[in-house]
Design a protein around this motif. Structure first.
Motif, mmCIF file in Angstrom:
data_model
loop_
_atom_site.group_PDB
_atom_site.id
_atom_site.type_symbol
_atom_site.label_atom_id
_atom_site.label_comp_id
_atom_site.label_asym_id
_atom_site.label_seq_id
_atom_site.Cartn_x
_atom_site.Cartn_y
_atom_site.Cartn_z
ATOM 1 N N SER A 163 46.739 23.805 23.754
ATOM 2 C CA SER A 163 47.388 22.833 24.636
ATOM 3 C C SER A 163 46.882 22.891 26.076
ATOM 4 O O SER A 163 47.313 22.104 26.919
ATOM 5 C CB SER A 163 48.898 23.102 24.635
ATOM 6 O OG SER A 163 49.141 24.447 25.039
ATOM 7 N N THR A 164 45.971 23.819 26.366
ATOM 8 C CA THR A 164 45.490 23.972 27.744
ATOM 9 C C THR A 164 44.674 22.751 28.181
ATOM 10 O O THR A 164 43.796 22.296 27.452
ATOM 11 C CB THR A 164 44.602 25.234 27.850
ATOM 12 O OG1 THR A 164 45.287 26.324 27.247
ATOM 13 C CG2 THR A 164 44.280 25.568 29.299
ATOM 14 N N ALA A 165 44.985 22.243 29.370
ATOM 15 C CA ALA A 165 44.226 21.104 29.898
ATOM 16 C C ALA A 165 42.807 21.554 30.234
ATOM 17 O O ALA A 165 42.589 22.709 30.578
ATOM 18 C CB ALA A 165 44.911 20.571 31.156
ATOM 19 N N PRO A 166 41.825 20.611 30.148
ATOM 20 C CA PRO A 166 40.422 20.972 30.379
ATOM 21 C C PRO A 166 40.198 21.674 31.721
ATOM 22 O O PRO A 166 39.457 22.659 31.791
ATOM 23 C CB PRO A 166 39.691 19.628 30.335
ATOM 24 C CG PRO A 166 40.562 18.752 29.488
ATOM 25 C CD PRO A 166 41.968 19.199 29.741
ATOM 26 N N GLU A 167 40.861 21.186 32.805
ATOM 27 C CA GLU A 167 40.630 21.817 34.126
ATOM 28 C C GLU A 167 41.140 23.250 34.117
ATOM 29 O O GLU A 167 40.526 24.157 34.667
ATOM 30 C CB GLU A 167 41.346 21.050 35.251
ATOM 31 C CG GLU A 167 41.152 19.548 35.229
ATOM 32 C CD GLU A 167 42.006 18.891 34.150
ATOM 33 O OE1 GLU A 167 43.238 19.129 34.148
ATOM 34 O OE2 GLU A 167 41.451 18.174 33.275
ATOM 35 N N LYS A 168 42.302 23.432 33.484
ATOM 36 C CA LYS A 168 42.895 24.768 33.408
ATOM 37 C C LYS A 168 41.994 25.685 32.572
ATOM 38 O O LYS A 168 41.786 26.861 32.915
ATOM 39 C CB LYS A 168 44.292 24.649 32.777
ATOM 40 C CG LYS A 168 45.057 25.931 32.657
ATOM 41 C CD LYS A 168 45.452 26.531 34.002
ATOM 42 C CE LYS A 168 46.056 27.926 33.806
ATOM 43 N NZ LYS A 168 46.102 28.693 35.049
ATOM 44 N N ALA A 169 41.454 25.159 31.479
ATOM 45 C CA ALA A 169 40.574 25.966 30.623
ATOM 46 C C ALA A 169 39.338 26.392 31.415
ATOM 47 O O ALA A 169 38.859 27.523 31.291
ATOM 48 C CB ALA A 169 40.173 25.175 29.379
ATOM 49 N N MET B 265 42.271 27.233 21.216
ATOM 50 C CA MET B 265 41.114 26.350 21.134
ATOM 51 C C MET B 265 40.100 26.921 20.153
ATOM 52 O O MET B 265 39.977 28.132 19.987
ATOM 53 C CB MET B 265 40.442 26.229 22.507
ATOM 54 C CG MET B 265 41.271 25.500 23.542
ATOM 55 S SD MET B 265 40.443 25.469 25.176
ATOM 56 C CE MET B 265 38.969 24.513 24.800
ATOM 57 N N ASP B 266 39.354 26.035 19.547
ATOM 58 C CA ASP B 266 38.260 26.463 18.687
ATOM 59 C C ASP B 266 37.238 27.194 19.568
ATOM 60 O O ASP B 266 36.817 26.676 20.603
ATOM 61 C CB ASP B 266 37.627 25.236 18.041
ATOM 62 C CG ASP B 266 36.544 25.631 17.064
ATOM 63 O OD1 ASP B 266 36.719 25.393 15.861
ATOM 64 O OD2 ASP B 266 35.520 26.185 17.513
ATOM 65 N N PRO B 267 36.857 28.398 19.178
ATOM 66 C CA PRO B 267 35.972 29.182 20.051
ATOM 67 C C PRO B 267 34.638 28.485 20.316
ATOM 68 O O PRO B 267 34.071 28.605 21.408
ATOM 69 C CB PRO B 267 35.781 30.497 19.290
ATOM 70 C CG PRO B 267 36.173 30.216 17.881
ATOM 71 C CD PRO B 267 37.196 29.131 17.949
ATOM 72 N N ALA B 268 34.147 27.747 19.310
ATOM 73 C CA ALA B 268 32.860 27.055 19.494
ATOM 74 C C ALA B 268 33.004 25.956 20.556
ATOM 75 O O ALA B 268 32.119 25.772 21.400
ATOM 76 C CB ALA B 268 32.392 26.463 18.163
ATOM 77 N N ASN B 269 34.143 25.258 20.514
ATOM 78 C CA ASN B 269 34.378 24.220 21.529
ATOM 79 C C ASN B 269 34.554 24.818 22.921
ATOM 80 O O ASN B 269 34.017 24.317 23.913
ATOM 81 C CB ASN B 269 35.639 23.411 21.185
ATOM 82 C CG ASN B 269 35.443 22.612 19.912
ATOM 83 O OD1 ASN B 269 34.298 22.390 19.489
ATOM 84 N ND2 ASN B 269 36.540 22.207 19.295
ATOM 85 N N TYR B 270 35.337 25.884 22.985
ATOM 86 C CA TYR B 270 35.573 26.542 24.276
ATOM 87 C C TYR B 270 34.243 26.989 24.880
ATOM 88 O O TYR B 270 33.973 26.779 26.075
ATOM 89 C CB TYR B 270 36.503 27.737 24.061
ATOM 90 C CG TYR B 270 36.839 28.522 25.302
ATOM 91 C CD1 TYR B 270 37.371 27.896 26.436
ATOM 92 C CD2 TYR B 270 36.637 29.901 25.356
ATOM 93 C CE1 TYR B 270 37.684 28.624 27.576
ATOM 94 C CE2 TYR B 270 36.961 30.637 26.480
ATOM 95 C CZ TYR B 270 37.480 29.991 27.595
ATOM 96 O OH TYR B 270 37.789 30.716 28.718
ATOM 97 N N LEU B 271 33.413 27.565 24.050
ATOM 98 C CA LEU B 271 32.103 28.030 24.492
ATOM 99 C C LEU B 271 31.258 26.868 25.015
ATOM 100 O O LEU B 271 30.711 26.922 26.124
ATOM 101 C CB LEU B 271 31.402 28.719 23.301
ATOM 102 C CG LEU B 271 29.973 29.198 23.489
ATOM 103 C CD1 LEU B 271 29.877 30.211 24.621
ATOM 104 C CD2 LEU B 271 29.447 29.831 22.188
#
Lengths: 306, 306
Positions: B25-31, B74-80
């Motif tokens: 649920s983390t917003a992109p800016e926060k991530a 989050m999916d680790p691949a996406n986060y990366l």
């Protein structure tokens, strides 16, 4: 400081060496010869005390075939009186209480010189066994007729691994008048630490001072001896078994392991403020293993704050 | 020498740091903010690689209530790809294979730059779980479409304690193309030694070279974290629990314990000739615990022959 003072003042840091008496069938001259060799071997070690085990046929405890056949051994009290009477440190005599009547135990307790004799009472090895005197009753007898005889009890880390209540058993034995504990042979340092730690914190919660825990060590010179250790109920971790099995010199490797285990436990107990002693035995009767056990005791002696 | 070379040449002696991606649920800016803080924290550590976990709701594995609620991450691949793309060492991405279809996994494997990406495939956490792709099938897919992507697998010392066959599982994974193993968090040094030893001797018997075993460590700053470690399946010995429970500073004490455990395993593996790596994570998301984990990694880095 003598052994009794080290125990009653909760100082610990003492060294014992444990022996199994010769076979019951041994002729008196031969028994004296064995005792003389033992004197020669152990005199230079300068131990604080000897332990004499009271061997019971524990076949009923373990359905597996015993790796070495059971042969009855001399009564440790008799062996001591007849062949080791000139030994100059205190001697701890084990009594498997189930083997003796109350009268026999009372007589034995009353006749002990408490300056040079101590006792460890051991209960029956299984519930199926005929019991002449229970451990509890033997402890009461000693409180009644020989309260000055320093009494110890056994502590089994492996039992703590299975049931997680051995520390409560130790506290109960302490309340019944015991002033030290002796473990069976330790190979699993983690199990020994778990028991020592749980016991110390249990004492703390009850406002008791922990009494000395004597850790027992033995070398292992062959896979047959290892099998025997397991039969006796000693947990030998897989990695130690692997090390021993693949070692160029099993006995030397085992000596290193036992020393490392002992040193780890010593520093652990010092950190937690648990008084401790060290006891060395040879579970095997092979000469090379006995001699390696003496070397182990020698090495550990130098690490004790005696 | 880079991480891949240390693995494929069986040199070991490398340091990883493992992260759990932010909540789904983390917003992109926060991530991105979280990623930036991570950069700042880990850059000075000079690790050989990062690990990104793929968190699965493992409630079905453990009937006990989870000490911290499960929140999808989050999916680790996406986060990366979205937030850590400038990280300059190789990154090991975990894939819980049951969550992905064959097509998804194939696509992901094919699109990886094998110079900077590695993978660890993890099987389903229980037999009851719906499985899109089995671990075995995922391993085959990688062998078919991405043999250059270095693949790892998990190693669970606790499973070895229960069933004594985890070393055979490791050999099977090695034969399926894995070139390193990563353990879950280690608190029971004896269990880790048993697994490493059995694995090494099994390799020896089969004429295989053991591949690097990466041992994972985490500090524990509270009894709640300890409870969570246990929920995750980590065996925490009683004596360590006692030490932590009674410590003036639980976190500091745990840092000392983790360091001692790691050093013991490192010298054990060196003696047996087992290549190894060290992985540090924080199972807690509390800042003090994360920072203590970074200190742990820092201390261990100095002890590696990199």
């Amino acid at each position: 400081m003598d052994l009794q003072r080290r125990i009653t003042s909760l100082r610990g840091e003492f060294l014992l060496f444990a022996l199994t008496p010769p076979r019951l069938s041994t002729a008196p001259e031969k028994a004296q010869e064995i005792a003389d060799i033992t004197f020669e071997r152990l005199e230079p070690l300068d131990v604080d005390g000897l332990i004499l085990y009271d061997i019971d046929d524990e076949a009923d405890r373990n359905p597996e075939e015993r790796p070495f056949p059971f042969l009855p051994t001399m009564d440790p009290a008799n062996y001591l009186d007849r062949h080791l009477e000139t030994w100059r440190t205190p001697v701890v005599v084990y009594r498997a209480t189930a083997k003796y009547t109350e009268e026999e135990l009372r007589g034995w307790i009353e006749s002990q010189d408490t300056a040079t004799r101590m006792a460890v009472f051991v209960g029956a090895s299984s519930r199926e066994k005929p019991v002449a005197t229970t451990l509890r009753r033997a402890q009461q007898l000693r409180a009644e007729v020989g309260p000055d005889l320093l009494l110890g009890a056994v502590a089994i880390p492996e039992r703590h691994t299975r049931k997680a209540d051995e520390h409560l058993g130790l506290v109960a034995k302490q309340k019944a008048g015991c002033s030290y504990f002796v473990t069976q042979v330790v190979y699993d340092v983690n199990a020994a630490k778990n028991l020592a730690s749980d016991y110390a914190y249990e004492c703390n919660d009850r406002g008791l001072d922990p009494i000395p825990l004597v850790f027992t060590f033995s070398v292992c010179g062959s896979m047959k001896t290892l099998q025997f250790l397991r039969w006796l109920g000693v947990d030998v971790p897989r990695w130690i078994e692997n090390d021993l099995r693949h070692a160029d010199d099993t006995l030397d490797t085992s000596l290193e392991h036992a020393e490392a285990t002992a040193l780890e436990l010593m520093s652990f107990c010092r950190r937690l403020g648990i008084p401790f002693g060290i006891n060395v035995e040879s579970v095997s009767i092979r000469r090379v293993e006995i001699e390696a056990s003496v070397r182990l005791a020698e090495r550990l002696r130098g690490k004790l704050a005696r």
